[in-house]
Design an enzyme around this catalytic site. Structure first.
Site, PDB file in Angstrom:
ATOM      1  N   LYS A 167     -10.518  -0.642  10.642  1.00  0.00           N
ATOM      2  CA  LYS A 167     -10.514  -1.620   9.885  1.00  0.00           C
ATOM      3  C   LYS A 167     -10.836  -3.060  10.814  1.00  0.00           C
ATOM      4  O   LYS A 167     -10.870  -4.158  10.279  1.00  0.00           O
ATOM      5  CB  LYS A 167      -9.113  -1.944   9.097  1.00  0.00           C
ATOM      6  CG  LYS A 167      -9.008  -1.041   8.055  1.00  0.00           C
ATOM      7  CD  LYS A 167      -7.733  -1.248   7.056  1.00  0.00           C
ATOM      8  CE  LYS A 167      -7.306   0.002   6.258  1.00  0.00           C
ATOM      9  NZ  LYS A 167      -8.013   0.296   5.249  1.00  0.00           N
ATOM     10  N   GLN A 221      -4.329  -5.161   7.194  1.00  0.00           N
ATOM     11  CA  GLN A 221      -5.282  -6.214   6.740  1.00  0.00           C
ATOM     12  C   GLN A 221      -5.281  -7.475   7.383  1.00  0.00           C
ATOM     13  O   GLN A 221      -6.049  -8.522   6.989  1.00  0.00           O
ATOM     14  CB  GLN A 221      -5.136  -6.385   5.220  1.00  0.00           C
ATOM     15  CG  GLN A 221      -5.446  -5.051   4.496  1.00  0.00           C
ATOM     16  CD  GLN A 221      -6.665  -4.416   4.553  1.00  0.00           C
ATOM     17  OE1 GLN A 221      -7.695  -5.238   4.819  1.00  0.00           O
ATOM     18  NE2 GLN A 221      -6.829  -3.356   3.904  1.00  0.00           N
ATOM     19  N   ASP A 253       3.204  -4.384   8.018  1.00  0.00           N
ATOM     20  CA  ASP A 253       2.072  -3.661   7.863  1.00  0.00           C
ATOM     21  C   ASP A 253       0.797  -4.554   7.947  1.00  0.00           C
ATOM     22  O   ASP A 253       0.585  -5.547   7.125  1.00  0.00           O
ATOM     23  CB  ASP A 253       1.993  -3.131   6.628  1.00  0.00           C
ATOM     24  CG  ASP A 253       0.582  -2.169   6.206  1.00  0.00           C
ATOM     25  OD1 ASP A 253      -0.418  -2.332   7.181  1.00  0.00           O
ATOM     26  OD2 ASP A 253       0.645  -1.455   4.998  1.00  0.00           O
ATOM     27  N   CYS A 274      -4.643   2.566  -3.530  1.00  0.00           N
ATOM     28  CA  CYS A 274      -3.465   3.060  -2.912  1.00  0.00           C
ATOM     29  C   CYS A 274      -2.331   1.941  -3.246  1.00  0.00           C
ATOM     30  O   CYS A 274      -1.561   1.971  -2.442  1.00  0.00           O
ATOM     31  CB  CYS A 274      -3.711   3.260  -1.396  1.00  0.00           C
ATOM     32  SG  CYS A 274      -4.832   4.530  -1.180  1.00  0.00           S
ATOM     33  N   HIS A 332       0.956  -1.278  -0.072  1.00  0.00           N
ATOM     34  CA  HIS A 332      -0.037   0.031   0.065  1.00  0.00           C
ATOM     35  C   HIS A 332       0.797   1.120   0.127  1.00  0.00           C
ATOM     36  O   HIS A 332       2.063   1.229   0.588  1.00  0.00           O
ATOM     37  CB  HIS A 332      -0.913  -0.225   1.450  1.00  0.00           C
ATOM     38  CG  HIS A 332      -1.981   1.003   1.358  1.00  0.00           C
ATOM     39  ND1 HIS A 332      -1.751   2.302   1.700  1.00  0.00           N
ATOM     40  CD2 HIS A 332      -3.325   0.777   1.197  1.00  0.00           C
ATOM     41  CE1 HIS A 332      -2.818   2.725   1.906  1.00  0.00           C
ATOM     42  NE2 HIS A 332      -3.886   1.947   1.598  1.00  0.00           N
TER      43      HIS A 332
END
Ligand code: PLP
Length: 431
Positions: free
Chosen positions: A248, A225, A222, A387, A145
């Site tokens: 999220k 997700q 990261d 993104c 991203h």
């Protein structure tokens, strides 16, 4: 206290780990919305498949926010008064919930930020500006991203570091063979997504951490997700930094987390200066506070953090493993149902390597048209580059459509999506 009271929650996990999704959905007021109703038309139920962008919130989280503002709200760590103690306790309790959720060794290793983006920028500034030298290398991947690309490019501009990208295979997995060449004694950091926000690929982090260790590079994960969708254990993983966003994972916007190993956070410089992050200030200078305050300058996201704590309570009651399994089932279902549509190309690997993110292109139809036409059916998906422009370039496309699931989505919704795409296909064939 204002944290979510979950005893009245409708969520229950059956022993075979299938979820009672209808009962879960009753906790989410927005999921029973009907869209596009007119006098002459009844409207269509919302089918929310944009969860990789942001999830919806259950009543328990919304109520914790209301309770906090109505009964427990004041600034934290400052006032020597009852209400301030209350909100400080709730804020710090939320930190403890995050710590337990990701199995951090110490609560001081959990820094509240405003989101994944800020967490990565914090590391790029606080660690990167202090320790990265000209010629040092930072290894990213082609599936990152922009939030996990641009801060490192900015750091490279400031420091003279070199950015390298681990390529992906044609089916959207990391080309691990290339690590031999890309990891060098100059590699200082590997920054990698746990799950691609476009491809849904679940990356083999253990392999990457082990390989990075071998050249003494740090690893930033990261996890925007992944933390909402599958079990996270930062100690077992051995990651140095791990970042994610509250919105999220059923929480409010405006709060995120930076997990960092304590010795690294201790060695880093504060990213922002201001109130709360200091032990002492004189006209000559300042001395930073201890962790975690050192990285939480100014008034922090008090109520969002408390709401995130309530979201974690909710997720824990459902069970993160059951959530993951449910999403994998939806992903498989989506591949079956959409796979027979002529001209539809899935991005990313086969379902067994993916989470609940299914991106695709449809021959002859632009992704934005798909999203707009799906919206007429009440189906919310995302269209564009999500993104991840370098990834789309690698895939040879400008845009894609993305359906992303959470545990409150149903197989029936997946089938509705497939039928609607089939309809769209027919409309465009007629044109
Ligand atoms: N990283 C990944 C993989 C994401 O999917 C996102 C958001 O979509 C981000 C980073 C940025 O998160 P935020 O906008 O909450 O800072």
């Amino acid at each position: 206290m204002a944290t979510a009271k979950s005893e009245n929650s409708a969520m229950k996990v059956a022993s075979d780990s299938t979820l009672d999704v209808e009962r879960i959905r009753a906790d989410f007021p927005i999921l029973s919305m009907v869209l596009h109703a007119r006098e002459d038309r009844p409207g269509v139920p919302l089918v929310y498949l944009d969860n990789a962008a942001t999830t919806q919130r259950p009543r328990q989280v919304i109520q914790s926010i209301v309770d906090t503002y109505e009964q427990h709200y004041a600034n934290v760590h400052r006032g020597i008064h009852w209400l301030s103690d209350q909100s400080t306790d709730l804020y710090e309790e939320a930190r403890g919930k995050v710590q337990a959720f990701i199995n951090a060794q110490a609560r001081e290793e959990v820094i509240f930020t405003h989101g994944t983006t800020e967490s990565i920028n914090l590391v790029a500034r606080g660690w990167g500006d202090k320790f990265v030298q000209p010629g040092d290398e930072i290894l990213l991947t082609e599936m990152e991203h922009h939030a996990n690309i641009v801060p490192w490019q900015q750091l490279a501009e400031r420091s003279g570091a070199v950015i390298r990208f681990l390529p992906i295979t044609d089916d959207g997995q990391l080309a691990l063979d290339a690590l031999d060449q890309l990891l060098t004694p100059r590699t200082r950091l590997v920054a990698v997504t746990a799950i691609s926000n476009v491809l849904g690929t679940i990356n083999p982090l253990e392999v990457i951490v082990a390989r990075a260790r071998a050249v003494e590079a740090l690893v930033l994960v990261d996890a925007a997700q992944s933390v909402p969708h599958q079990k996270t254990d930062v100690q077992a993983l051995g990651a140095d930094f791990l970042v994610f966003s509250g919105h999220k994972m059923l929480g409010p916007t405006g709060v995120g987390v930076l997990y960092g190993r304590r010795e690294l956070l201790d060695a880093m410089s504060p990213f922002m200066g201001g109130g709360s992050m200091i032990r002492r200030v004189t006209t000559a200078g300042f001395e930073p506070a201890e962790l975690p305050a050192k990285f939480e300058a100014g008034t922090p996201p008090i109520v969002p953090a408390i709401g995130l704590g309530a979201a974690i309570d909710y997720l824990n009651q459902i069970g993160i493993d059951a959530i993951h399994e449910h999403e994998m089932r939806l992903c498989r279902r989506a591949h079956e149902a959409l796979g027979s549509i002529a001209g539809l190309r899935f991005l990313g690997p086969a379902p067994e390597h993916k989470s609940g993110i299914v991106s695709f292109t449809l021959a002859g139809v632009h992704a934005h048209d798909i999203a707009q036409l799906l919206d007429r059916h009440g189906i919310a998906v995302r269209a564009g580059h999500h993104c991840a422009m370098p990834l789309h370039k690698r895939l040879g496309i400008n845009a894609s459509s993305r359906a992303s699931f959470y545990f409150y989505n149903t197989p029936a919704e997946v089938e509705q999506l497939a039928r609607a795409i089939d309809d769209i296909k027919r409309i465009f064939r007629r044109k």
